[in-house]
Design a protein around this motif. Sequence first.
Motif, PDB file in Angstrom:
ATOM      1  N   LEU A 133       0.923  -1.230  -0.158  1.00 38.06           N
ATOM      2  CA  LEU A 133       0.241   0.086   0.021  1.00 38.06           C
ATOM      3  C   LEU A 133       0.937   1.257  -0.106  1.00 38.06           C
ATOM      4  CD1 LEU A 133      -2.567   1.377   0.219  1.00 38.06           C
ATOM      5  CD2 LEU A 133      -2.632   1.109   2.786  1.00 38.06           C
ATOM      6  N   LEU A 134       1.792   1.278   0.783  1.00 32.04           N
ATOM      7  CA  LEU A 134       2.717   2.198   0.886  1.00 32.04           C
ATOM      8  C   LEU A 134       3.323   2.653  -0.535  1.00 32.04           C
ATOM      9  CD1 LEU A 134       4.671   1.789   4.394  1.00 32.04           C
ATOM     10  CD2 LEU A 134       2.805   3.445   3.677  1.00 32.04           C
ATOM     11  N   HIS A 135       3.936   1.696  -1.207  1.00 31.43           N
ATOM     12  CA  HIS A 135       4.396   1.734  -2.723  1.00 31.43           C
ATOM     13  C   HIS A 135       3.288   2.444  -3.638  1.00 31.43           C
ATOM     14  CE1 HIS A 135       6.754   0.708  -6.311  1.00 31.43           C
ATOM     15  NE2 HIS A 135       5.604   0.028  -6.706  1.00 31.43           N
ATOM     16  N   HIS A 136       2.169   1.814  -3.506  1.00 26.42           N
ATOM     17  CA  HIS A 136       1.099   2.288  -4.436  1.00 26.42           C
ATOM     18  C   HIS A 136       0.556   3.806  -4.023  1.00 26.42           C
ATOM     19  CE1 HIS A 136       0.913  -1.845  -5.582  1.00 26.42           C
ATOM     20  NE2 HIS A 136       0.459  -1.344  -6.716  1.00 26.42           N
ATOM     21  N   ILE A 137       0.835   4.339  -3.030  1.00 28.73           N
ATOM     22  CA  ILE A 137       0.288   5.560  -2.682  1.00 28.73           C
ATOM     23  C   ILE A 137       1.477   6.801  -2.667  1.00 28.73           C
ATOM     24  CG2 ILE A 137      -1.654   4.848  -1.471  1.00 28.73           C
ATOM     25  CD1 ILE A 137      -0.003   5.501   0.900  1.00 28.73           C
ATOM     26  N   GLY A 138       2.775   6.211  -3.302  1.00 26.05           N
ATOM     27  CA  GLY A 138       3.764   7.094  -3.316  1.00 26.05           C
ATOM     28  C   GLY A 138       4.782   7.242  -2.062  1.00 26.05           C
ATOM     29  N   LEU A 139       4.269   6.347  -1.208  1.00 25.18           N
ATOM     30  CA  LEU A 139       5.192   6.605   0.159  1.00 25.18           C
ATOM     31  C   LEU A 139       6.206   5.376   0.297  1.00 25.18           C
ATOM     32  CD1 LEU A 139       2.343   7.788   2.356  1.00 25.18           C
ATOM     33  CD2 LEU A 139       3.912   9.084   1.239  1.00 25.18           C
ATOM     34  N   GLY A 140       6.759   4.998  -0.721  1.00 24.98           N
ATOM     35  CA  GLY A 140       7.683   3.816  -0.698  1.00 24.98           C
ATOM     36  C   GLY A 140       8.771   3.923   0.008  1.00 24.98           C
ATOM     37  N   PHE A 141       9.181   5.194   0.332  1.00 31.56           N
ATOM     38  CA  PHE A 141      10.401   5.403   1.135  1.00 31.56           C
ATOM     39  C   PHE A 141       9.999   4.959   2.775  1.00 31.56           C
ATOM     40  CE2 PHE A 141       7.871   9.094   0.960  1.00 31.56           C
ATOM     41  CZ  PHE A 141       7.820   9.623   2.489  1.00 31.56           C
ATOM     42  N   LEU A 142       8.867   4.890   2.978  1.00 26.95           N
ATOM     43  CA  LEU A 142       8.596   4.330   4.371  1.00 26.95           C
ATOM     44  C   LEU A 142       8.326   3.022   4.528  1.00 26.95           C
ATOM     45  CD1 LEU A 142       5.538   7.009   5.227  1.00 26.95           C
ATOM     46  CD2 LEU A 142       7.828   6.888   5.677  1.00 26.95           C
ATOM     47  N   GLN A 143       8.608   2.066   3.533  1.00 31.54           N
ATOM     48  CA  GLN A 143       8.481   0.697   3.611  1.00 31.54           C
ATOM     49  C   GLN A 143       9.598   0.388   4.674  1.00 31.54           C
ATOM     50  OE1 GLN A 143       8.697  -0.633  -0.474  1.00 31.54           O
ATOM     51  NE2 GLN A 143       6.729  -0.663  -0.839  1.00 31.54           N
ATOM     52  N   ALA A 144       9.254  -0.839   5.409  1.00 31.90           N
ATOM     53  CA  ALA A 144      10.430  -1.261   6.279  1.00 31.90           C
ATOM     54  C   ALA A 144      10.136  -2.566   6.862  1.00 31.90           C
ATOM     55  CB  ALA A 144      10.023  -0.385   7.499  1.00 31.90           C
ATOM     56  N   GLU A 145      10.922  -3.232   7.341  1.00 30.46           N
ATOM     57  CA  GLU A 145      10.779  -4.758   7.859  1.00 30.46           C
ATOM     58  C   GLU A 145      10.207  -4.593   9.254  1.00 30.46           C
ATOM     59  OE1 GLU A 145      11.390  -7.521   6.288  1.00 30.46           O
ATOM     60  OE2 GLU A 145      12.233  -6.548   4.507  1.00 30.46           O
ATOM     61  N   TRP A 146       8.846  -4.338   9.127  1.00 31.38           N
ATOM     62  CA  TRP A 146       7.913  -4.104  10.671  1.00 31.38           C
ATOM     63  C   TRP A 146       8.327  -5.194  11.465  1.00 31.38           C
ATOM     64  CZ3 TRP A 146       6.605   0.654   9.924  1.00 31.38           C
ATOM     65  CH2 TRP A 146       6.218   1.151   8.858  1.00 31.38           C
ATOM     66  N   LEU A 147       8.507  -6.227  11.143  1.00 38.72           N
ATOM     67  CA  LEU A 147       8.630  -7.457  12.120  1.00 38.72           C
ATOM     68  C   LEU A 147       9.864  -8.070  12.479  1.00 38.72           C
ATOM     69  CD1 LEU A 147       5.700  -9.882  10.805  1.00 38.72           C
ATOM     70  CD2 LEU A 147       5.555  -7.803  12.418  1.00 38.72           C
ATOM     71  N   SER A 148      11.035  -7.630  11.480  1.00 41.06           N
ATOM     72  CA  SER A 148      11.996  -8.244  12.052  1.00 41.06           C
ATOM     73  C   SER A 148      13.027  -7.074  12.409  1.00 41.06           C
ATOM     74  CB  SER A 148      12.654  -8.904  10.919  1.00 41.06           C
ATOM     75  OG  SER A 148      12.760  -7.910   9.557  1.00 41.06           O
ATOM     76  N   ASP A 149      12.990  -5.988  12.029  1.00 41.66           N
ATOM     77  CA  ASP A 149      13.944  -4.771  12.327  1.00 41.66           C
ATOM     78  C   ASP A 149      13.674  -4.682  13.938  1.00 41.66           C
ATOM     79  OD1 ASP A 149      15.389  -2.660  12.983  1.00 41.66           O
ATOM     80  OD2 ASP A 149      14.399  -1.487  11.120  1.00 41.66           O
ATOM     81  N   PRO A 150      14.718  -4.774  14.813  1.00 44.87           N
ATOM     82  CA  PRO A 150      14.479  -4.585  16.030  1.00 44.87           C
ATOM     83  C   PRO A 150      14.370  -3.334  16.726  1.00 44.87           C
ATOM     84  CG  PRO A 150      16.514  -5.655  15.653  1.00 44.87           C
ATOM     85  CD  PRO A 150      16.157  -5.286  14.367  1.00 44.87           C
ATOM     86  N   LYS A 151      14.636  -2.095  15.821  1.00 45.48           N
ATOM     87  CA  LYS A 151      14.078  -0.805  16.181  1.00 45.48           C
ATOM     88  C   LYS A 151      12.744  -0.367  15.882  1.00 45.48           C
ATOM     89  CE  LYS A 151      18.807   0.973  15.118  1.00 45.48           C
ATOM     90  NZ  LYS A 151      19.718   1.924  14.009  1.00 45.48           N
TER      91      LYS A 151
END
Length: 340
Positions: A174-192
């Motif tokens: 969804l973030l990619h299709h609405i032009g917010l691809g820079f907000l994509q992240a590893e939501w589950l595996s990134d410790p931060k």
Amino acid sequence: MSDTLGTDAATGRQSQGTPGVGGAAKSASPASPRAAARRRGRAKMRLEIALLSGPAIIVFLAFVIFPVALAAYYGFYRWHGYGAPTDWVGLNNYKLILTDPAFQHVLWHNGLIMVLSLVIQGPLAIILALLLNQKIRGRSIIRVLIFVPYIISEVIVGTGWSLMLTSTGAVNDLLHHIGLGFLQAEWLSDPKLAIWTLMAIITWKYLGFAVILMLAGLQSIPEELFEAAELDGASYWQIQRRITLPLLGPTIRIWAFLSIIGSLQLFDLVYIIWGQYVSGTAGTSTMAIYMLAQGRNAGNYGYGNAIAVVMFLISLIVALIYQRFVLRRDLKGAVTEGTV
């Protein structure tokens, strides 16, 4: 003759004293049946209490106290889950728990989740409750929509969010299709990010319960207080700060207590979304996950039982401290009101 008069006088004094004794006996005799009736009433009340509370006490002893005592017993052994425990280790299991850095990390995670739940959910629940307490269009539907996540099974919630939050899941797509691809992240595996992802899911899941509690508390506040404050020229925010929040205090404190205990015992969402292994590297592991990994899955049920006892003691101590210093006024008022 004088002897006779003396005897009569003495007899008269005795006869004069006799009615007093008889009067005392007569005055005490009506009290005796009343005392017997009171004793019978107290005995009947004790019997009723025993009959009504007896089944609940039996269930509590069988499913709470006995398992805790049995877990404490197994915690003194190195036991593999079958047969009679024979390898006595004493307090070594408990010493290992308290000195294990892994347990200290999961305890820190539980504490962080507890604090974040109070800081995030509490203000949001109060704000939403104040909004939904107003006469707005579609208020009933909004209340239902907010409460629906709470009644959904944790398995469904965990499975759904775990699928949507993967690197190729619906959220990143969804973030990619609405032009917010820079907000994509590893939501589950990134410790931060993982701990904040967990808090977002917990807030979405349990916020409805907090809102319903706050709404119930708001409904119990008399409207006359708000009308009187408005007549005195108080603004909306002054009314909320001076009247609503103080009178909503007991409800907030009860909700906070439930949130604290739930945070200390959090297991299902973390286990379903991250599992026992990924949760450790992602920084979302909890005491319950640690108990599962080090106890049952490691084949050391004695150590797992010791962890369960430690979890129980931590929750009990926190509950007692909270009741002593936070809920004391509310409980005291309830007892006083019931005894008047």
